[in-house]
Structure formats: structure tokens, C-alpha cells
Design an enzyme around this catalytic site. Structure first.
Site, mmCIF file in Angstrom:
data_model
loop_
_atom_site.group_PDB
_atom_site.id
_atom_site.type_symbol
_atom_site.label_atom_id
_atom_site.label_comp_id
_atom_site.label_asym_id
_atom_site.label_seq_id
_atom_site.Cartn_x
_atom_site.Cartn_y
_atom_site.Cartn_z
ATOM 1 C CD GLU A 152 76.506 167.796 113.838
ATOM 2 O OE1 GLU A 152 77.534 168.505 113.867
ATOM 3 O OE2 GLU A 152 76.483 166.645 113.367
ATOM 4 C CB SER A 201 73.844 166.003 111.684
ATOM 5 O OG SER A 201 74.602 165.297 112.629
ATOM 6 C CB SER A 208 77.615 155.677 114.574
ATOM 7 O OG SER A 208 76.615 156.292 115.330
HETATM 8 N N1 LIG Z 1 78.985 168.050 96.402
HETATM 9 C C1 LIG Z 1 78.063 167.136 96.652
HETATM 10 N N2 LIG Z 1 77.551 166.347 95.678
HETATM 11 C C2 LIG Z 1 76.595 165.418 95.948
HETATM 12 N N3 LIG Z 1 76.088 165.200 97.185
HETATM 13 C C3 LIG Z 1 76.544 165.968 98.189
HETATM 14 C C4 LIG Z 1 77.562 166.954 97.994
HETATM 15 N N4 LIG Z 1 77.819 167.524 99.170
HETATM 16 C C5 LIG Z 1 77.014 166.936 100.061
HETATM 17 N N5 LIG Z 1 76.234 166.016 99.486
HETATM 18 C C6 LIG Z 1 75.194 165.230 100.175
HETATM 19 O O1 LIG Z 1 74.929 165.829 101.435
HETATM 20 C C7 LIG Z 1 75.338 164.952 102.514
HETATM 21 C C8 LIG Z 1 75.882 165.748 103.668
HETATM 22 O O2 LIG Z 1 77.048 166.446 103.251
HETATM 23 P P1 LIG Z 1 78.277 166.618 104.222
HETATM 24 O O3 LIG Z 1 78.821 165.284 104.589
HETATM 25 O O4 LIG Z 1 79.211 167.570 103.599
HETATM 26 O O5 LIG Z 1 77.563 167.301 105.467
HETATM 27 P P2 LIG Z 1 77.728 167.228 107.030
HETATM 28 O O6 LIG Z 1 76.641 168.052 107.569
HETATM 29 O O7 LIG Z 1 79.103 167.581 107.404
HETATM 30 O O8 LIG Z 1 77.431 165.690 107.376
HETATM 31 P P3 LIG Z 1 78.018 164.702 108.494
HETATM 32 O O9 LIG Z 1 78.954 165.477 109.337
HETATM 33 O O10 LIG Z 1 76.823 164.240 109.256
HETATM 34 O O11 LIG Z 1 78.643 163.600 107.711
HETATM 35 C C9 LIG Z 1 76.320 163.994 101.862
HETATM 36 O O12 LIG Z 1 76.421 162.790 102.578
HETATM 37 C C10 LIG Z 1 75.683 163.830 100.478
HETATM 38 O O13 LIG Z 1 74.551 162.978 100.511
HETATM 39 C C1 LIG Z 2 77.756 163.586 113.892
HETATM 40 C C2 LIG Z 2 77.945 163.803 112.441
HETATM 41 N N1 LIG Z 2 78.462 165.131 112.152
HETATM 42 C C3 LIG Z 2 78.787 162.740 111.823
HETATM 43 O O1 LIG Z 2 79.757 163.076 111.167
HETATM 44 O O2 LIG Z 2 78.492 161.564 112.004
HETATM 45 MG MG LIG Z 3 80.463 166.588 108.569
#
Ligand SMILES: Nc1ncnc2c1ncn2[C@@H]1O[C@H](COP(=O)(O)OP(=O)(O)OP(=O)(O)O)[C@@H](O)[C@H]1O
Ligand SMILES: C[C@@H](N)C(=O)O
Ligand SMILES: [Mg+2]
Ligand SMILES: [Mg+2]
Length: 352
Positions: free
Chosen positions: A16, A187, A322
């Protein structure tokens, strides 16, 4: 009155990295405009993708251009050290997303250096980053979430007997569609949605290239709701927002390509659901021992009225556009006041 010297730490050895540069550009802007310009002097520090820290002209250039130095995460930095300029810092603002920055590593370093810093400490950052540990903490707090199974890289990259058995277990315990995620990332980097055995196999292989710890979750069909939390021992929740998009899920491209997604603030959901989300967001913040700030992501299953927690982000994306700052803006705290408040919370927590 002399200005408070803020060490703006950004970049990082993380998938990221680019997102961090964009967040740091906005935070620097917020700390150097209006009344903040009389209070704060911002001193930027850039962590290259290989882990090397830079002070002086390099971070300023990266902030100006918005482009990272072209090193990669695989090359080890020759020499790691705190740049000499770090001795001048009164408070650090680690604007780092993902591993080696949002996960307690840098927070441990800053704790040892005994200089206040914005955001969660070692425990809150580590629990908030690792999706497996996070889910255990959420379950302990009674927060509802999707069904999941934890997997290790060793199981995925094991021999031809273990891997098919693992896939069989995922199919019977979780089913399709499912989401395969590296436990420590953000992300949406390394996340895949699988609907078939073939997709599951390649998704596991891909996630294992990012992390030793992998989580497989049952896919839900739901609206995506987010809530911002601010504070230390008495955290407050913002109004709630919704993310809308046309793609299959909210993946990296959708997140960071203009026009691919939209934020609806406040979310058009019943008041009692929004209130429930706000309460759950504060519970989640406390469950992982977060501090300063966090954005908590939820699934709202409209058909059943169910609200499931997805995850917490202890250093959420922080450009002026954001979700986190936009949620506070809609709650009555504009960007410059928000970054000022975060610095004050860091100083309060350290007792200075
Ligand atoms: N169990 C699930 N069911 C449906 N959609 C999901 C699920 N898990 C994740 N997603 C989809 O994948 C996206 C990213 O998942 P998550 O928020 O867990 O990841 P991340 O990499 O931590 O994202 P960020 O930190 O950027 O919010 C979610 O916003 C959703 O669109
Ligand atoms: C930066 C990204 N992990 C978010 O949660 O917005
Ligand atoms: Mg996250
Ligand atoms: Mg998320």
C-alpha cells in the site's frame, strides 16, 4: 510560541506504499494550511519500498511528485537507521498503510524512542492489521461476522496430497463464493473472490505470495457501510457512509480509479441500522485496543437487516477525498481540525 514539529512518516515496505504517499500529501496540506500553519512545522520522512528511511529533499520530492522511488520490496535496504533529523521531532504522524507500518512494527520503534505518535500502539495496530487475530478479538466482543477459515502458506504450498484436502475442507466448510485474503494487508491487495475450484486454487496461491497467514471467508451479498472512529479512551463514532461501485467487489482498481466507486454520506439506511453500526464501530475499536483513529467496515444484509463487521483499519486511507475524513467532515469536523485533533490525541495519550 514555538511550533510543534511533526514527523510525517510515509511510504513504507508495503503493497500500500502508493496509497500512503497520497494520504501523506493530504495530511501535510492539512497541517500546513490555515491556523495549523501557525502551530505545526511538518518534517517529512519517506520510507522506501526496500525499507530505507530518508529525510531532507527525498521526501519533499516524493510528496511533490506523488511518485515513489523506484526500489522494490524484495531488495533489502543496505543500512537501516533513524535519520538524524528524527531527533528534532515532537510528535510522529505515521501515515503508513499495511505491513511494516500499520501493524505495530513502526509503533514499537516509536514507543521505544519515547516520542508521541498518532494512532494505535503496538497491540491495537497488530490486532487491527491481522485479519485472523482481529476476527478473534471481534468474536470475543460478541460482534457478528461472516463464517471463515484460517489457512497457512505452508498448507497451501505443501505437497500434492495436503492441498486438495485443504480445498475440499474449504468447499465443505465455507462454500462458494468465498473471499481469499492475505491476513496482513489492505486496499484489497492480494484479495480474490472464488466461485469455482480452479479459482479457489489460484486465489490461495496468490494470497500465499503476500502473507504466511491467509483467511478464507464466506462471501455475502450486502451493502458496504463504513464508520469512522476518533478518540482514545472515550472514542466517538462519526455518521456512517456507504460505498457503491459496479465491479464484482471493491478491489484495488475500483478503490483507486476515479469514477469507479462513489461514497454516499450519510448512508441511505434506516436510522436504527446506522445507530447499530456506530455502536459496533466503537465496540470494534475497543476490542482491538485501537487509539486515535480507525475506520470500521461493515456488511449490511438488507434482506435480513443483519449487520456484520468486516474489518477495522487503524490507519485508513487519508486523502482529503477518502471516506475517513469525509465522514468526519459530514459529522462537523473539517479536515484541518481533524488532523489537529489527531495530533492532540497523540500528545494526550503520551501524557505530554
Ligand atoms: N466476506 C465477504 N463477502 C463479500 N465481499 C467481501 C468479503 N470480504 C471482502 N469483500 C470485498 O472485498 C473488499 C475488500 O475487503 P477488505 O475490506 O477485507 O480488504 P482490505 O484489503 O483490508 O481493504 P481496505 O483496508 O482497503 O478497506 C470489501 O470491501 C468487499 O467489497
Ligand atoms: C488504506 C486502506 N487500507 C484503507 O483502509 O483505506
Ligand atoms: Mg483493511
Ligand atoms: Mg475494508
Amino acid at each position: 510560541m514555538s511550533k510543534t514539529r511533526v514527523g510525517l512518516l510515509f511510504g513504507g515496505r508495503s503493497g500500500e506504499h502508493e496509497v500512503s504517499i497520497n494520504s501523506a500529501r493530504s495530511i501535510r496540506q492539512g497541517l500546513t494550511s490555515g491556523e495549523n500553519s501557525d502551530k505545526y512545522e511538518v518534517i517529512p520522512f519517506y520510507i522506501e519500498k526496500n525499507g530505507l528511511w530518508h529525510a531532507g529533499d527525498v521526501p519533499r520530492q516524493v510528496l511533490e511528485t506523488g511518485r515513489p522511488l523506484p526500489s522494490d520490496t524484495e531488495t533489502k535496504a543496505d543500512l537501516w537507521r533513524f535519520p538524524a533529523e528524527s531527533a528534532e521531532i515532537d510528535v510522529w504522524f505515521p501515515v503508513l498503510h499495511g505491513p511494516n507500518g500499520e501493524d505495530g512494527t513502526v509503533q514499537g520503534l516509536l514507543t521505544l524512542a519515547r516520542v508521541p505518535f498518532v494512532g494505535s500502539g503496538v497491540l491495537g495496530s497488530a490486532l487491527g492489521m491481522d485479519k485472523i487475530a482481529m476476527k478473534i478479538a471481534f468474536a470475543g466482543a460478541g460482534l457478528p461476522q461472516v463464517k471463515y477459515k484460517t489457512v497457512t502458506r505452508a498448507e497451501i504450498w505443501s505437497n500434492a496430497c495436503v492441498f486438495p484436502k485443504l480445498c475440499d475442507e474449504i468447499e465443505s466448510e465455507i462454500g462458494y463464493p468465498c473471499f481469499i485474503k492475505p491476513a496482513n494487508l489492505g486496499s484489497s491487495v492480494g484479495i480474490s473472490k472464488a466461485r469455482t475450484r480452479g479459482e479457489l486454487e489460484s486465489a490461495l496461491d496468490s494470497a500465499a505470495s503476500f502473507d504466511r497467514r491467509i483467511i478464507v471467508e464466506a462471501g455475502v451479498t450486502a451493502r458496504e457501510i463504513e464508520c469512522a472512529v476518533l478518540g482514545n479512551d472515550d472514542p466517538k463514532a462519526s455518521v456512517v457512509g456507504e460505498i457503491t461501485f459496479n465491479s464484482d467487489f471493491y478491489d484495488y482498481e475500483t478503490k483507486y480509479t476515479d469514477g469507479r466507486s462513489a461514497m454516499v454520506i450519510p448512508a441511505a439506511i434506516p436510522d436504527e441500522i446506522a445507530e447499530k453500526v456506530r455502536e459496533m464501530a466503537v465496540l470494534a475499536f475497543r476490542a482491538v485496543d485501537a487509539a486515535g483513529l480507525s475506520r470500521v467496515d461493515f456488511f449490511y444484509v438488507e434482506k435480513t437487516g443483519e449487520v456484520l463487521i468486516n474489518e477495522i483499519n487503524t490507519l485508513p486511507g487519508f486523502t482529503a477525498f477518502s471516506m475517513y475524513p469525509q465522514l468526519w467532515k459530514a459529522t462537523g469536523l473539517p479536515f484541518p481540525e481533524l488532523v489537529d485533533r489527531l495530533i492532540q490525541l497523540a500528545l494526550e495519550r503520551s501524557g505530554s
